[in-house]
Write a protein that holds these residues in place. Structure first.
Motif, short mmCIF file in Angstrom:
data_model
loop_
_atom_site.label_atom_id
_atom_site.label_comp_id
_atom_site.label_asym_id
_atom_site.label_seq_id
_atom_site.Cartn_x
_atom_site.Cartn_y
_atom_site.Cartn_z
N ARG A 91 0.80 -1.22 0.00
CA ARG A 91 0.00 0.00 0.00
C ARG A 91 0.84 1.28 0.00
O ARG A 91 0.29 2.38 0.13
CB ARG A 91 -0.95 0.00 1.20
N LEU A 92 2.15 1.13 -0.13
CA LEU A 92 3.02 2.29 -0.24
C LEU A 92 3.59 2.41 -1.65
O LEU A 92 3.75 1.42 -2.36
CB LEU A 92 4.20 2.18 0.75
N THR A 93 3.89 3.62 -2.06
CA THR A 93 4.63 3.84 -3.30
C THR A 93 6.11 3.66 -3.01
O THR A 93 6.53 3.67 -1.84
CB THR A 93 4.39 5.25 -3.84
N PRO A 94 6.95 3.50 -4.03
CA PRO A 94 8.39 3.41 -3.77
C PRO A 94 8.92 4.60 -2.97
O PRO A 94 9.73 4.41 -2.04
CB PRO A 94 8.99 3.36 -5.17
N LEU A 95 8.49 5.81 -3.29
CA LEU A 95 8.96 6.97 -2.54
C LEU A 95 8.51 6.92 -1.09
O LEU A 95 9.29 7.23 -0.17
CB LEU A 95 8.46 8.26 -3.19
N GLU A 96 7.27 6.51 -0.86
CA GLU A 96 6.78 6.40 0.51
C GLU A 96 7.52 5.31 1.28
O GLU A 96 7.84 5.48 2.46
CB GLU A 96 5.28 6.12 0.51
N TYR A 97 7.78 4.19 0.60
CA TYR A 97 8.50 3.10 1.25
C TYR A 97 9.92 3.54 1.64
O TYR A 97 10.38 3.28 2.76
CB TYR A 97 8.56 1.89 0.32
N LEU A 98 10.61 4.22 0.73
CA LEU A 98 11.97 4.66 1.02
C LEU A 98 11.97 5.72 2.12
O LEU A 98 12.88 5.74 2.96
CB LEU A 98 12.63 5.19 -0.25
N ASP A 99 10.97 6.57 2.14
CA ASP A 99 10.85 7.56 3.21
C ASP A 99 10.64 6.87 4.56
O ASP A 99 11.24 7.26 5.58
CB ASP A 99 9.69 8.51 2.91
N LEU A 119 18.42 6.68 -6.28
CA LEU A 119 18.33 5.22 -6.37
C LEU A 119 17.24 4.79 -7.32
O LEU A 119 17.42 3.86 -8.13
CB LEU A 119 18.08 4.63 -4.98
N LEU A 120 16.09 5.43 -7.25
CA LEU A 120 14.99 5.07 -8.14
C LEU A 120 15.36 5.32 -9.59
O LEU A 120 15.00 4.53 -10.48
CB LEU A 120 13.73 5.84 -7.75
#
Length: 247
Positions: A91-99, A119-120
């Protein structure tokens, strides 16, 4: 003299049977080390103990001189662990997950966002940075997990079959990122069943069979051990057959 990236002494682990026996292994700082072995040889168990995810029955593990058992938090700050099954929140986006991961490591938010974007981009995920991870393929999830592992700038990266599920283009992106990390002085320890990858990328190779390190060295040294110019696949099969017969 600086401490090695990884120093393992007399490591033992059993479940319903012995899995790792008296393992001694040293990996130098800045080295790309491939740990090879057949299924059930104990590779993942070893890496999980190094990462502090599994307690050994006996032995000692140090990461840059930090004892994994005596100072587990300090050791974990120095390393990153990437399993063969990516663990990313759907339920997270890559940016949200990395944050989120950067917050766990208490990385400065501005630095974390810059690192996340870099990184992305390197992993070809920038166009998907704001899409939910729940819709991603396994290969894309593997790259998100790798980005998460790198967000706090670890000195030691441990990868268990990192190229599983990746197509050729994605695999190249991951390999390029890992080789760049080694050029920057980061240490990488990787298991893989893709022996061509180990042959091309690793500076040294260790071969595990029956929970024991049966051979170790550069590709040239392993070729000298079997006494002929061979591919890593041929060397590996001969070493494992001999090692299992001697066990």
């Amino acid at each position: 003299m600086s401490a090695p990236a990884l120093a393992i002494e007399n490591l033992d682990k059993s479940f319903d049977r012995p899995v790792v026996h008296g393992l001694n292994l040293t990996v130098a700082s800045g080295e790309f080390y491939a740990l090879l072995g057949p299924n059930g040889a104990g590779k993942t168990t070893i890496l999980r103990m190094v990462a502090g995810l599994l307690a050994p029955d006996a032995g000692k593990i140090e990461i840059f001189g930090t004892d994994v058992l005596k100072d587990p938090v300090g050791a974990k700050r120095l390393l990153a662990w990437v399993s063969d099954e990516p663990m990313v929140y759907d339920r997270l986006t890559p940016l949200e997950y990395l944050d989120f991961v950067a917050g766990l490591w208490q990385v400065d938010p501005d630095h974390a966002r810059d690192t996340a974007n870099d990184l992305l981009a390197l992993l070809g995920l920038a166009p998907h940075a704001n899409e939910l991870c729940g819709g991603f393929s396994k290969g894309m999830l593997q790259k998100v997990a790798l980005a998460g592992a790198l967000i706090h700038d670890p000195r030691l990266i441990i990868l268990d079959e990192p190229l599983t599920g990746l197509d050729a283009g994605s695999a190249r992106q991951v390999k390029d990122v890992l080789l760049e990390k080694v050029r920057q002085g980061v240490t990488i320890i990787m298991t893989t069943h893709i022996l061509e990858v180990a042959e091309r990328m690793a500076q040294r190779i260790g071969v595990i069979a029956g929970g024991r390190l049966i051979a170790e060295g550069t590709l040239a040294e392993l070729r000298a051990r079997v006494g002929r110019e061979s591919t890593l696949e041929e060397i590996f099969l001969e070493l494992v057959e001999t090692g299992q017969a001697d066990a």
